[in-house]
Motif scaffolding. Structure first.
Motif, PDB file in Angstrom:
ATOM      1  N   ARG A 174       0.970  -1.359   0.391  1.00 28.00           N
ATOM      2  CA  ARG A 174       0.326   0.083  -0.196  1.00 28.00           C
ATOM      3  C   ARG A 174       0.833   0.674  -0.298  1.00 28.00           C
ATOM      4  NH1 ARG A 174      -3.294  -2.744   4.111  1.00 28.00           N
ATOM      5  NH2 ARG A 174      -4.399  -3.960   2.981  1.00 28.00           N
ATOM      6  N   LEU A 175       2.036   1.277   0.732  1.00 31.03           N
ATOM      7  CA  LEU A 175       2.614   2.187   0.431  1.00 31.03           C
ATOM      8  C   LEU A 175       4.045   2.415  -0.711  1.00 31.03           C
ATOM      9  CD1 LEU A 175       4.878   2.020   4.412  1.00 31.03           C
ATOM     10  CD2 LEU A 175       2.930   3.836   3.416  1.00 31.03           C
ATOM     11  N   GLY A 176       3.387   1.679  -1.948  1.00 30.07           N
ATOM     12  CA  GLY A 176       3.792   1.676  -2.971  1.00 30.07           C
ATOM     13  C   GLY A 176       5.145   1.043  -3.800  1.00 30.07           C
ATOM     14  N   PHE A 177       6.068   0.592  -2.588  1.00 31.77           N
ATOM     15  CA  PHE A 177       7.071  -0.999  -2.460  1.00 31.77           C
ATOM     16  C   PHE A 177       6.834  -1.299  -3.503  1.00 31.77           C
ATOM     17  CE2 PHE A 177       7.444   1.160   1.871  1.00 31.77           C
ATOM     18  CZ  PHE A 177       8.500   1.694   1.625  1.00 31.77           C
ATOM     19  N   ASN A 178       7.711  -2.170  -4.461  1.00 34.91           N
ATOM     20  CA  ASN A 178       7.655  -3.080  -5.004  1.00 34.91           C
ATOM     21  C   ASN A 178       8.443  -4.425  -4.565  1.00 34.91           C
ATOM     22  OD1 ASN A 178      10.427  -3.271  -5.559  1.00 34.91           O
ATOM     23  ND2 ASN A 178      10.360  -1.707  -7.234  1.00 34.91           N
TER      24      ASN A 178
END
Length: 545
Positions: free
Chosen positions: A341-345
């Protein structure tokens, strides 16, 4: 074993510096460690003087409570105390580990949790069926806080000769009113020394074979238990042969001892083929632990079949598999979803949670990785490369799951409130086909309705995530909104100066209709929400709001 005697091996500057390096490993980011390290030369000379002159006095302990499954109370001490204890014991650690049985692998270099995992897994896998049919699990209640100081000092005296090191250990023991405080260096070693003799005696069944009276008593106990617990065909055949055959069976088992006895700090595991024999072992071990070591046992000990699973050190051991505990699976899933959700791949998540993934990888956890979307297979790599993003210049990793983007009506979000900055929309053919009714003429020219699969429509949209919104008043008196967007993260997970862009797909007919009829390309970019509402008939739908 010869007792250890200190000849001043710990009274060197190189030993004291090495002890601090081992203690501070992976702790250099802590501010108190940084402050201590800034004056390391001064502290090294002070530690050396305290060990040589025996002037070290343990500081007071500060209680710290940790709630992890059960409540644990740690004893916090200054870094200086850790440094002195680590430096004093460092040259003799190998001798201590050699004294401790390999069947108790906790805290030992090269063994520890992984060794305990291998011992239990291999013992169960290599002896399937009745050869390893039952397990006895025992747990000592409050092992460290309830250690008896007189017994502990006796065990330390049996290992160390009179000298500076033994007197220093006694100072640490006497510095705590009862037992040993968790959280200090010596607590781990003293916890292993306390029951080191018990481990060796338990494997030999406390030498009952050397005493004819004890042997006769326990043989009669075994015969009675065997008669009461016989449930397999082998047990019934043995009962048909009479009590003398059961007694000979007991003598044979006593001669073998306990080849699959293991201890992990305060948890004791016994694996055996005979349930009646384990019931006798249970009484023997509890008797010696309570009488000779003043240990209180938790009352949840029992003898049960191995096929029911044995849970220890975060795993569940079964004859056909080894599973990760439910608590560890939930923690891993929560952290993976949070980072997503925080955008980490995927690769950044794998690096950040490498220890948790490595812990789970030892077990049969490939299905868990599949469900989390974190499996690392060639097929997944090929599948990602075949994905064609709907907007030029974008990568498959920039795809955002639509369900994570939708905000429920009236929902209050913590952190990002799911507000997006819509950049571009495109209506394309969906990869799914839907059933529709069409009129078809039959051979007689009459119209009939038949179900036909036709390609549906899908909405692809590109957006940025709005983290903060600021409202300012312009020169003409109108309110102007400015936004803070989520940034692209580097390989280490740190944000850069570039705004992160994502794309997603939706098959919502209302959103497609909005993109075609309600707004145009000239209206974009614009802030918006993708909100889910509930209709009058209980059906839900999503739309731009």
């Amino acid at each position: 074993m010869r007792r250890i005697r200190d000849h001043g091996e710990n009274e060197t500057e190189s030993n004291i510096r090495k002890a601090f390096c081992l203690f501070s490993e992976e702790k250099h980011s802590r501010k108190n460690v940084q402050r201590y390290e800034a004056e390391l030369d001064t502290h090294v000379s002070e530690v050396l003087r305290d060990i040589q002159d025996e002037t070290f006095r343990p500081s007071g302990y500060k209680a710290k409570t940790i709630h992890d499954k059960k409540v644990r109370v740690l004893g916090k001490v200054p870094i200086y105390d850790h440094h002195v204890e680590a430096a004093a014991i460092l040259p003799y650690e190998k001798s201590i580990y050699d004294y401790i049985s390999w069947r108790a692998p906790a805290v030992r270099p090269g063994l520890g949790t992984h060794a305990m995992f291998r011992f239990l897994r291999n013992a169960i896998y290599r002896h399937p069926g009745l050869a390893m049919g039952y397990c006895l699990a025992e747990d000592i209640h409050h092992y460290f806080p309830l250690m008896d100081h007189s017994i502990l000092k006796e065990k330390v005296s049996n290992m160390f000769k009179e000298g500076k090191l033994r007197r220093l250990i006694f100072k640490v023991i006497d510095s705590y009113p009862q037992g040993i405080p968790l959280g200090i260096k010596l607590a781990q070693l003293l916890g292993m020394i306390y029951l080191a003799d018990f481990d060796r005696e338990a494997v030999r069944l406390f030498r009952i074979a050397d005493d004819p009276e004890k042997m006769a008593y326990w043989r009669s106990r075994y015969i009675t238990a065997k008669i009461l617990t016989a449930c397999t065909p082998d047990d019934r055949n043995l009962l048909d042969q009479g009590s003398q055959a059961i007694g000979r069976r007991f003598d044979e088992l006593v001669g073998r001892g306990l080849p699959h006895y293991y201890r992990f700090v305060d948890n004791i595991i016994n694996l055996h083929e005979d349930k009646a024999f384990l019931l006798m072992v249970r009484d023997l071990e509890i008797m010696h632990l309570t009488r000779d070591y003043h240990c209180l046992m938790n009352t949840d000990y029992n003898v049960r079949p191995v096929w029911m699973g044995e849970r220890l050190i975060g795993y569940g051991f079964f004859p056909c598999k080894t599973a990760v505990s439910k608590t560890n699976k939930k923690n891993l899933a929560r952290k993976v979803r949070k980072l997503q959700r925080l955008g980490f791949n995927e690769e950044q998540i794998r690096v950040r949670l490498s220890s948790m993934f490595a812990y789970a990888k030892h077990a049969n956890s490939i299905n868990l990785f599949y469900k989390l979307g974190m499996e690392k297979t060639l097929g997944k790599i090929i599948k990602k490369r075949r994905v064609k993003p709907p907007f030029p210049g974008m990568q498959p990793e920039q795809k955002y799951v639509f369900s994570e983007l939708v905000k429920q009506e009236g929902e209050r979000c913590v952190g990002w409130d799911k507000k997006i900055y819509l950049l571009e929309c495109k209506v394309t053919d969906s990869k799914y086909k839907e059933d529709v009714l069409v009129n078809v003429s039959d051979s007689q020219g009459e119209q009939q309705q038949v179900v036909k699969k036709v390609t549906g429509k899908a909405l692809a949209f590109r957006f940025k995530k709005i983290l903060q919104t600021f409202v300012t008043t312009g020169t003409n008196g109108e309110e102007v909104e400015t936004y803070t967007f989520e940034k692209v993260k580097d390989k280490e997970g740190h944000p850069t100066e570039v705004d992160a862009e994502y794309y997603s797909w939706s098959g919502s007919k209302i959103m497609i209709d909005q993109a075609i009829n309600d707004f145009t390309i000239e209206d974009l970019p614009s802030p918006t929400y993708v909100t889910q509402f509930e209709g009058k008939q209980g059906k839900s739908y999503t739309k731009f709001t």
